[in-house]
Design a protein around this motif. Structure first.
Motif, mmCIF file in Angstrom:
data_model
loop_
_atom_site.group_PDB
_atom_site.id
_atom_site.type_symbol
_atom_site.label_atom_id
_atom_site.label_comp_id
_atom_site.label_asym_id
_atom_site.label_seq_id
_atom_site.Cartn_x
_atom_site.Cartn_y
_atom_site.Cartn_z
ATOM 1 N N LEU A 1 -31.732 100.737 -40.670
ATOM 2 C CA LEU A 1 -32.025 99.440 -40.074
ATOM 3 C C LEU A 1 -30.911 98.439 -40.368
ATOM 4 N N LEU A 2 -30.459 98.390 -41.608
ATOM 5 C CA LEU A 2 -29.377 97.477 -41.977
ATOM 6 C C LEU A 2 -28.050 97.873 -41.328
ATOM 7 N N GLY A 3 -27.857 99.161 -41.052
ATOM 8 C CA GLY A 3 -26.650 99.611 -40.370
ATOM 9 C C GLY A 3 -26.602 99.176 -38.921
ATOM 10 N N GLY A 4 -27.749 99.032 -38.290
ATOM 11 C CA GLY A 4 -27.780 98.612 -36.903
ATOM 12 C C GLY A 4 -27.477 97.136 -36.707
ATOM 13 N N LEU A 5 -27.735 96.316 -37.720
ATOM 14 C CA LEU A 5 -27.534 94.871 -37.581
ATOM 15 C C LEU A 5 -26.066 94.476 -37.389
ATOM 16 N N PRO A 6 -25.124 94.915 -38.240
ATOM 17 C CA PRO A 6 -23.738 94.504 -37.991
ATOM 18 C C PRO A 6 -23.142 95.125 -36.718
ATOM 19 N N VAL B 1 -29.613 98.199 -31.542
ATOM 20 C CA VAL B 1 -31.070 98.161 -31.352
ATOM 21 C C VAL B 1 -31.681 99.540 -31.576
ATOM 22 N N LEU B 2 -31.005 100.587 -31.116
ATOM 23 C CA LEU B 2 -31.516 101.943 -31.348
ATOM 24 C C LEU B 2 -31.527 102.289 -32.833
ATOM 25 N N LEU B 3 -30.522 101.867 -33.583
ATOM 26 C CA LEU B 3 -30.511 102.144 -35.026
ATOM 27 C C LEU B 3 -31.627 101.391 -35.739
ATOM 28 N N VAL B 4 -31.873 100.152 -35.347
ATOM 29 C CA VAL B 4 -32.993 99.404 -35.938
ATOM 30 C C VAL B 4 -34.310 100.096 -35.603
ATOM 31 N N THR B 5 -34.453 100.552 -34.371
ATOM 32 C CA THR B 5 -35.669 101.261 -33.957
ATOM 33 C C THR B 5 -35.835 102.572 -34.723
ATOM 34 N N LEU B 6 -34.744 103.298 -34.922
ATOM 35 C CA LEU B 6 -34.822 104.547 -35.693
ATOM 36 C C LEU B 6 -35.183 104.277 -37.151
ATOM 37 N N GLY B 7 -34.678 103.192 -37.713
ATOM 38 C CA GLY B 7 -35.046 102.830 -39.083
ATOM 39 C C GLY B 7 -36.530 102.542 -39.205
ATOM 40 N N LEU B 8 -37.085 101.807 -38.249
ATOM 41 C CA LEU B 8 -38.525 101.540 -38.259
ATOM 42 C C LEU B 8 -39.329 102.812 -38.003
ATOM 43 N N ARG C 1 -38.727 112.389 -39.008
ATOM 44 C CA ARG C 1 -37.605 111.907 -39.823
ATOM 45 C C ARG C 1 -36.325 112.707 -39.581
ATOM 46 N N VAL C 2 -36.425 113.999 -39.313
ATOM 47 C CA VAL C 2 -35.225 114.807 -39.093
ATOM 48 C C VAL C 2 -34.572 114.411 -37.767
ATOM 49 N N PHE C 3 -35.362 114.269 -36.717
ATOM 50 C CA PHE C 3 -34.815 113.823 -35.440
ATOM 51 C C PHE C 3 -34.194 112.440 -35.576
ATOM 52 N N ALA C 4 -34.895 111.523 -36.245
ATOM 53 C CA ALA C 4 -34.378 110.167 -36.409
ATOM 54 C C ALA C 4 -33.097 110.171 -37.230
#
Length: 181
Positions: free
Chosen positions: A34-39, A70-77, A86-89
């Protein structure tokens, strides 16, 4: 309600509830992803003001950066609330982190790339723990040392002619094995 309770749930109660919730899912993997998707999503749209000089990091790939972020934030959630995938994400987070290098300002100046890569790797490697064994009363049963005949494939089996109750940690100099002579 007992006479000793105040009727409200304090900080300790919610802290323990959060701790129990966090232990049943890949929490740190979801947080890093989730934090990786923000920057990655933020930097292409950011404007830095240095006095009268405005520095804009806008690129033609701004829409791609926004989608990846946005996809990384969605995957984090998703790692938090649907830990079964979790493996797919994790694989998707790693692939999106790699795609963000050419698309989004070197992956959010490597900050978002590294966080998303770490989160994806943690998500792939996370495995839920075994629930504690319950006794008939409902309390945790006392833990016992695993026996070699429990069928656990990760425990070494005794060699031929060895006493299975004697281990390498015994006080004998030969580790409990029969001597060659």
């Amino acid at each position: 309600m007992s006479a000793e309770s105040t009727g409200s749930r304090g900080f300790t109660y919610w802290r323990l509830r959060f701790r129990a919730w966090r232990g049943t899912r890949p929490f740190w993997a979801g947080l890093f992803t989730l934090l990786g998707g923000l920057p990655i999503a933020y930097f292409p749209y950011a404007q830095l003001h240095l006095g009268n000089l405005t520095l804009a990091m806008s690129t033609t790939a701004g829409a791609g950066s926004l989608i990846i972020g946005v996809l990384l934030v969605t995957l984090g959630l998703t790692m938090w609330f649907h830990s079964i995938v979790r493996v797919f994400a994790g694989v998707a987070a790693i692939l999106l982190a790699l795609v963000s290098i050419p698309v989004s300002n070197i992956g959010g100046f490597l900050l978002g790339f590294l966080l998303a890569l770490l989160g994806g790797a943690l998500s792939i490697s996370w495995v839920p723990g075994r629930p504690p064994a319950r006794s008939a009363v409902g309390r945790e049963a006392p833990r016992r040392a695993p026996e070699p005949d429990d069928g656990d494939p990760f425990l070494p089996a005794p060699r031929e002619g060895e006493n299975p109750n004697v281990t390498d940690t015994t006080a004998h100099a030969n580790g409990g094995r029969k001597s060659a002579g």
